[in-house]
Each structure stands twice: as C-alpha cells, then as structure tokens.
Design a protein around this motif. Structure first.
Motif, PDB file in Angstrom:
ATOM      1  N   ALA A   1      41.288  41.124  45.381  1.00  0.00           N
ATOM      2  CA  ALA A   1      42.534  40.428  45.492  1.00  0.00           C
ATOM      3  C   ALA A   1      42.457  39.061  46.058  1.00  0.00           C
ATOM      4  CB  ALA A   1      43.277  41.340  46.683  1.00  0.00           C
ATOM      5  N   VAL A   2      41.610  38.407  46.831  1.00  0.00           N
ATOM      6  CA  VAL A   2      41.182  37.122  47.056  1.00  0.00           C
ATOM      7  C   VAL A   2      40.957  36.232  45.947  1.00  0.00           C
ATOM      8  CG1 VAL A   2      39.904  35.777  48.625  1.00  0.00           C
ATOM      9  CG2 VAL A   2      40.947  37.860  49.509  1.00  0.00           C
ATOM     10  N   ALA A   3      40.053  37.040  45.175  1.00  0.00           N
ATOM     11  CA  ALA A   3      39.409  36.365  44.130  1.00  0.00           C
ATOM     12  C   ALA A   3      40.506  35.793  43.043  1.00  0.00           C
ATOM     13  CB  ALA A   3      38.328  37.018  43.390  1.00  0.00           C
ATOM     14  N   PHE A   4      41.355  37.019  42.805  1.00  0.00           N
ATOM     15  CA  PHE A   4      42.418  36.681  41.771  1.00  0.00           C
ATOM     16  C   PHE A   4      43.498  35.749  42.364  1.00  0.00           C
ATOM     17  CE2 PHE A   4      41.538  41.197  40.143  1.00  0.00           C
ATOM     18  CZ  PHE A   4      40.285  40.724  39.122  1.00  0.00           C
ATOM     19  N   ALA A   5      43.692  35.875  43.284  1.00  0.00           N
ATOM     20  CA  ALA A   5      44.817  34.976  44.142  1.00  0.00           C
ATOM     21  C   ALA A   5      44.480  33.581  44.365  1.00  0.00           C
ATOM     22  CB  ALA A   5      45.120  35.525  45.667  1.00  0.00           C
ATOM     23  N   THR A   6      43.067  33.314  44.328  1.00  0.00           N
ATOM     24  CA  THR A   6      42.598  31.941  44.461  1.00  0.00           C
ATOM     25  C   THR A   6      42.270  31.387  43.293  1.00  0.00           C
ATOM     26  OG1 THR A   6      40.309  32.767  45.113  1.00  0.00           O
ATOM     27  CG2 THR A   6      41.786  32.183  47.131  1.00  0.00           C
ATOM     28  N   ALA A   7      41.851  32.182  42.330  1.00  0.00           N
ATOM     29  CA  ALA A   7      41.152  31.681  41.212  1.00  0.00           C
ATOM     30  C   ALA A   7      41.765  32.261  39.940  1.00  0.00           C
ATOM     31  CB  ALA A   7      39.736  31.828  41.062  1.00  0.00           C
ATOM     32  N   GLY A   8      42.865  33.179  39.923  1.00  0.00           N
ATOM     33  CA  GLY A   8      43.158  33.666  38.827  1.00  0.00           C
ATOM     34  C   GLY A   8      42.227  34.254  37.936  1.00  0.00           C
ATOM     35  N   PRO A   9      42.468  34.843  36.752  1.00  0.00           N
ATOM     36  CA  PRO A   9      41.317  35.351  35.904  1.00  0.00           C
ATOM     37  C   PRO A   9      39.702  34.851  35.910  1.00  0.00           C
ATOM     38  CG  PRO A   9      43.316  35.275  34.716  1.00  0.00           C
ATOM     39  CD  PRO A   9      43.729  34.530  35.835  1.00  0.00           C
ATOM     40  N   ILE A  10      38.972  35.564  36.187  1.00  0.00           N
ATOM     41  CA  ILE A  10      37.498  35.182  36.300  1.00  0.00           C
ATOM     42  C   ILE A  10      36.924  34.885  35.017  1.00  0.00           C
ATOM     43  CG2 ILE A  10      35.455  35.181  37.566  1.00  0.00           C
ATOM     44  CD1 ILE A  10      37.936  34.754  39.172  1.00  0.00           C
ATOM     45  N   ASP A  11      36.228  33.778  34.513  1.00  0.00           N
ATOM     46  CA  ASP A  11      35.446  33.777  33.379  1.00  0.00           C
ATOM     47  C   ASP A  11      34.400  34.266  33.448  1.00  0.00           C
ATOM     48  OD1 ASP A  11      37.624  31.988  32.159  1.00  0.00           O
ATOM     49  OD2 ASP A  11      36.789  30.193  33.008  1.00  0.00           O
ATOM     50  N   SER A  12      33.580  33.882  34.693  1.00  0.00           N
ATOM     51  CA  SER A  12      32.234  34.706  34.527  1.00  0.00           C
ATOM     52  C   SER A  12      32.171  36.016  35.396  1.00  0.00           C
ATOM     53  CB  SER A  12      31.259  33.512  35.313  1.00  0.00           C
ATOM     54  OG  SER A  12      31.100  32.504  34.580  1.00  0.00           O
ATOM     55  N   TRP A  13      32.347  37.031  34.733  1.00  0.00           N
ATOM     56  CA  TRP A  13      33.036  38.375  35.543  1.00  0.00           C
ATOM     57  C   TRP A  13      31.522  38.922  36.232  1.00  0.00           C
ATOM     58  CZ3 TRP A  13      37.409  40.237  36.324  1.00  0.00           C
ATOM     59  CH2 TRP A  13      38.277  39.972  35.422  1.00  0.00           C
ATOM     60  N   TRP A  14      30.225  38.534  35.763  1.00  0.00           N
ATOM     61  CA  TRP A  14      29.107  38.983  36.358  1.00  0.00           C
ATOM     62  C   TRP A  14      28.891  38.352  37.640  1.00  0.00           C
ATOM     63  CZ3 TRP A  14      25.511  35.309  37.423  1.00  0.00           C
ATOM     64  CH2 TRP A  14      25.505  34.228  36.854  1.00  0.00           C
ATOM     65  N   ILE A  15      29.551  37.083  37.804  1.00  0.00           N
ATOM     66  CA  ILE A  15      29.350  36.466  39.178  1.00  0.00           C
ATOM     67  C   ILE A  15      30.418  37.265  40.192  1.00  0.00           C
ATOM     68  CG2 ILE A  15      30.068  34.317  40.320  1.00  0.00           C
ATOM     69  CD1 ILE A  15      29.268  32.772  37.860  1.00  0.00           C
ATOM     70  N   LEU A  16      31.599  37.488  39.832  1.00  0.00           N
ATOM     71  CA  LEU A  16      32.461  38.332  40.529  1.00  0.00           C
ATOM     72  C   LEU A  16      31.834  39.798  40.856  1.00  0.00           C
ATOM     73  CD1 LEU A  16      35.264  38.833  41.838  1.00  0.00           C
ATOM     74  CD2 LEU A  16      36.029  39.664  39.714  1.00  0.00           C
ATOM     75  N   VAL A  17      31.200  40.507  39.897  1.00  0.00           N
ATOM     76  CA  VAL A  17      30.438  41.840  40.161  1.00  0.00           C
ATOM     77  C   VAL A  17      29.375  41.279  41.115  1.00  0.00           C
ATOM     78  CG1 VAL A  17      29.320  43.507  39.003  1.00  0.00           C
ATOM     79  CG2 VAL A  17      31.410  42.805  37.817  1.00  0.00           C
ATOM     80  N   GLY A  18      28.617  40.485  40.997  1.00  0.00           N
ATOM     81  CA  GLY A  18      27.486  40.332  41.946  1.00  0.00           C
ATOM     82  C   GLY A  18      28.260  39.745  43.415  1.00  0.00           C
ATOM     83  N   THR A  19      29.118  39.097  43.450  1.00  0.00           N
ATOM     84  CA  THR A  19      29.669  38.787  44.633  1.00  0.00           C
ATOM     85  C   THR A  19      30.212  40.004  45.544  1.00  0.00           C
ATOM     86  OG1 THR A  19      30.510  36.635  43.889  1.00  0.00           O
ATOM     87  CG2 THR A  19      31.422  37.508  46.079  1.00  0.00           C
ATOM     88  N   VAL A  20      30.837  40.966  44.703  1.00  0.00           N
ATOM     89  CA  VAL A  20      31.211  41.993  45.303  1.00  0.00           C
ATOM     90  C   VAL A  20      30.118  43.037  45.622  1.00  0.00           C
ATOM     91  CG1 VAL A  20      32.470  44.278  44.793  1.00  0.00           C
ATOM     92  CG2 VAL A  20      33.443  42.290  43.952  1.00  0.00           C
ATOM     93  N   LEU A  21      29.011  43.244  45.013  1.00  0.00           N
ATOM     94  CA  LEU A  21      27.983  43.859  45.488  1.00  0.00           C
ATOM     95  C   LEU A  21      27.272  43.310  46.686  1.00  0.00           C
ATOM     96  CD1 LEU A  21      26.374  44.925  41.863  1.00  0.00           C
ATOM     97  CD2 LEU A  21      27.938  46.381  43.434  1.00  0.00           C
TER      98      LEU A  21
END
Length: 499
Positions: free
Chosen positions: A169-189
């Motif tokens: 939720a914070v990622a989508f609210a601050t940046a919108g759709p993420i281009d590098s999904w693997w970065i988001l997944v890595g951040t979550v993990l």
C-alpha cells in the motif's frame, strides 16, 4: 485545553467504553460482529450524527490506527499456542505472502475492468482489501470451534499478512505502478525477514530476562511483556523491516515461553486490545462522512464480490492445494477471510499521500468492510456446520500460572484441572514429577488440604506445585503431558508434552 473540556472528553470516552462493552454481549448473542457496532458508534457521534464531532485528520487516524493494530497483534500473538499453529505455519506463510499477492492482482484487475478506477487506484484497492483482519479473525475464532489446524492457520495468516499489504500500500501510494517488480518483491521479502529476526530476538531475550529476574510486583510482568512487544515493533520499523511482523513474532515467542504470571499477562493484554479495538473503530467511524458515501456503494459491492467470490478462493486454492488441504477446508478458509479495521486504516495511506481518487477509495473500502463483514461474520458458524467442519470437543490447554519465589530460588505453579483433563483419576505419586518438585496443596470444592502420595486428583481441582529453578520447566512439561496422555504419558509416543 481547559479542565472543563477535559472533563467532558473523559465523560464521553467513559460512556463510549461502557456502551461498547455492553455491545460485546449483544454481539456474542446475535453473532453480529462487534466492530460494526463500534463503527456505528463513531458514525453516530460524527459530524452528521447526534454529537456533531468533526474529525477529518487522516494522518492522525493512520498513526493511531497503527498503534491500535500493534496492540491487537500483540494480544493475538500472546494468546496463540505455538503447538496449535506450528503445523500450519508453512501453509500460513505462503497464503499470507503468495496468496496475498494473488488476491491483490485479482482485485486490481477486477476493479480496473468493472469500475472506472485507473491502475494506481485499482492496485491500491487490491493491496488495501487483501489482508485478513487479526481482530476480526481472533474474535470469530473464539465463537467457532474449528479444528486446531484450521484455527491455527487462520490465526497465523492474520498475524503474518498485515506486513506485506502495508508495504504494498505504501509503495503504490508513493510511487504508483512499479516498473521493476522484482525490486518490490525483494523489498517485501527483505522487510519480512528483518521483522521476523527482530521479533524473534526481542522475544527470546525478553523471555530469558523475565524468567531470571524476579520483579517486586506481579503487576509489573504484564507491563514488561507489552513493552517488549512495542520495542519489537519499534526495532523492526527503525531497522527498515516490518514492525507488524516483528510485534506478532515477539508476542508469539513471549506467549509460549511459560513466563511468570502468564494468565494475568494475557488478561492484561486482552483488556488493552479491547480498548484499542473500540477506540480504533470509533475513530474510523468519526472519520467517515456519510453524505459522500452514495457514489461508493456500487464500487464497494463490485470489488467486494470479486474479493470474496474470486480473489480469496483463488488464492486459497493455488497456495494451499500443494499442502493437501481438503476442498471443504479450503471452502471454509475462503469464507473465513474476514476484513475489519486493517483495510480501513490502510485506506488512509493514499489519503495522507494525496493520491487522486483517495477519498472515493476510502469510502469504497469502508462500505466493503461493513457489508461483507455483516455477511461473512455471522454466517461463518453456519458455513462450518454445512461443511461439517467442527471441533466442539476440543479441550482447552491446561491452565498453569507461575510465580517466582526469589529468595527460595524456586517457582510456585498454580494448576487448574479442567473438565477434559486426563489428570483426573491420577494419584499424586503417579505424576512422577522430577526431583525438586512437589504438589504441596490441593484446593477442592472450596476446601484445601495437603495431599499424600495416594491422593487421587479430580476435575475442578486446583493444585499448588513448588519447584526449584532447575526443574521448573521439566515439571510443567510433565504436568501438561499427563493432562493430555494420562498416567501413562511418557511411556506412550506423542504424550511427552513438548512444544
């Protein structure tokens, strides 16, 4: 603030608490989830209600909501038995992460295709509503006698899945759709791993300290335990990890560490959690403006149907089938994915970040939670009955409370023998307690006496067992083993009472 105004606020707060406490009885009789009553109290007191209280500070609501969620997760972890959820932890972890991601994607696609939302709002909608609510799940599980593997899975999932949805939720609210999904997944993990490590470290070190340091008052133990869970949240968040996962893991460790005055600690935490729930739901009710709700009715119903009928069942099917969970159990788990305060609190994130369309999203989420909690909560016992999934005969764990005897370097264990306990009929000598532990007193039907080796224990008895520090854990494990396996515990496999 004047003293007179403070008096009025305290009067209002006390009246709200008393009404909320009375509402719990109504909720338990009618099956109506108490969170809806608390939300209704908030709406009634709000700017369009009888009290006319104006509250529109979304940022303050988010901060207070986070604080309340920390207390609720702490109470949930303290009250969760590790031996009940241990077999379900792998499945719960996959459902709380991979299953949540599936749900987010399905809801986002549904919201994008079936409403006029853009992709950013659709992704936020998916992230916000995909987390099951710990408070709702814990309260419903107290009324529905499910098998331990299912209740353990639901408890663990609700404790684990707050963390990933907050991050999304914070990622989508601050940046919108993420281009590098693997970065988001890595951040979550990474954040989940840091949160788990911090929670485990604080929990184990805190348990070690509390077991070896005798505090001067029994009332200090609950305060120390709650403070440790708050420390875990702060440590996890400051370490760029998941504070929510840290507090749940820490509380889970502390709740299963057999600390002194365990039942009193859990009672204290439960009281704090009730106050947190009541305050949070009333506050969220105050935040709502009913006059702006009309346009959100249709989107709430559409997104809610996608969530309940498609996203949740699909996430359960894809993640739990490899764990050989039966289809009837999957059906129940799909229906038991209850929403509550968590989605509403998370819906304040885009409001705080001034995301276009955030106000409509908040109203949609609020209505979705109200409508589908009203449908799912009261019908869950019926669904369990139709699916023939119940465990009404499931016995409560043996109640053991420990108090340290500092000067004697020992412990006093207070043991209550429940109606299903196999301690009944066992003679004191047949307990085979370790050397250094002894049953010193039995309280039966209001009368107390010193037992002999041939004294037979009965249902309803309360025992006082004195142990040295060295054998305290062994004595408690032995009592729990006999509670489950009878006098032959230890000779038969699976009755050693280990956790």
């Amino acid at each position: 603030m004047s003293v007179h105004r403070l008096d009025l606020l305290l009067l209002l707060f006390s009246l709200v608490l008393l009404v909320a406490v009375a509402a719990v009885r109504l909720s338990s009789r009618s099956g109506l989830p108490s969170l809806l009553i608390y939300l209704g109290i908030g709406v009634l007191l709000g700017q369009d209600g009888v009290a006319g209280i104006t509250f529109n500070n979304a940022q303050l609501a988010q901060v207070l909501g986070y604080a309340a969620l920390v207390v609720i997760l702490a109470e949930g972890g303290l009250g969760t038995r590790w031996h009940d959820i241990r077999p379900a932890v792998p499945a719960a972890a996959v459902l709380a992460t991979v299953g949540t991601a599936i749900s987010v994607g399905v809801v986002a696609v549904g919201a994008r295709l079936l409403t006029d939302s853009d992709w950013r709002i659709s992704l936020l909608m998916g992230a916000v509503v995909s987390s099951t609510d710990a408070a709702a799940v814990f309260s419903v599980l107290r009324r529905v006698p499910l098998p331990a593997r299912l209740s353990g899975l639901l408890e663990a999932e609700s404790g684990f899945n707050d963390a990933p949805v907050v991050i999304l939720a914070v990622a989508f609210a601050t940046a919108g759709p993420i281009d590098s999904w693997w970065i988001l997944v890595g951040t979550v993990l990474l954040e989940l791993a840091i949160g788990s490590a911090v929670g485990l470290a604080v929990g184990r070190l805190g348990a070690l300290a509390l077991r070896h340091v005798a505090l001067p008052s029994s009332g200090l133990y609950p305060i120390a335990v709650v403070a440790l869970t708050l420390l875990a949240y702060a440590g996890g968040a400051l370490g760029h990890g998941s504070g929510f996962l840290a507090v749940y893991v820490c509380a889970l460790v502390l709740g299963n560490a057999r600390l002194p005055h365990g039942p009193a600690t859990r009672g204290f935490a439960e009281g704090l959690a009730w106050i947190a729930q009541i305050s949070m739901f009333v506050m969220l009710g105050l935040l709502v403006n009913p006059r702006t709700m009309a346009d959100a009715v249709v989107p709430a119903l559409v997104v809610g149907l996608v969530l309940v009928l498609v996203a949740r069942p699909l996430s359960v099917l894809l993640t739990l089938t490899p764990f050989r969970v039966a289809w009837r159990e999957q059906a129940l788990l799909s229906w038991a994915g209850l929403r509550g305060a968590v989605p509403i609190v998370l819906a304040t994130i885009p409001v705080v970040h001034a995301v276009p369309g955030a106000g409509q999203l908040f109203n949609t989420v609020f209505l979705l939670v109200v409508v589908f909690t009203l449908i799912q909560g009261p019908t869950l016992p019926l669904v369990a009955k139709v699916l023939r999934i119940s465990d009404a005969a499931h016995a409560d764990d043996l109640a053991v409370e420990s108090a340290p005897l500092d000067r004697l370097h020992g412990h006093l264990l207070s043991v209550s023998i429940g109606p299903e306990s196999r301690l009944a009929g066992v003679e004191v000598s047949e307990l085979r307690l370790p050397k250094g532990a002894a049953v010193t007193l039995v309280v039966r039907e209001g009368a107390s006496f010193v037992p002999g080796p041939t004294t037979s224990l009965r249902h309803g008895d309360d025992l006082l067992v004195v142990t040295t520090d060295q054998v305290r854990d062994r004595a408690e494990r032995r009592l729990r083993a006999v509670d489950r396996g009878g006098k032959l515990a230890g000779w038969l496999s699976g009755t050693r009472g280990e956790y």
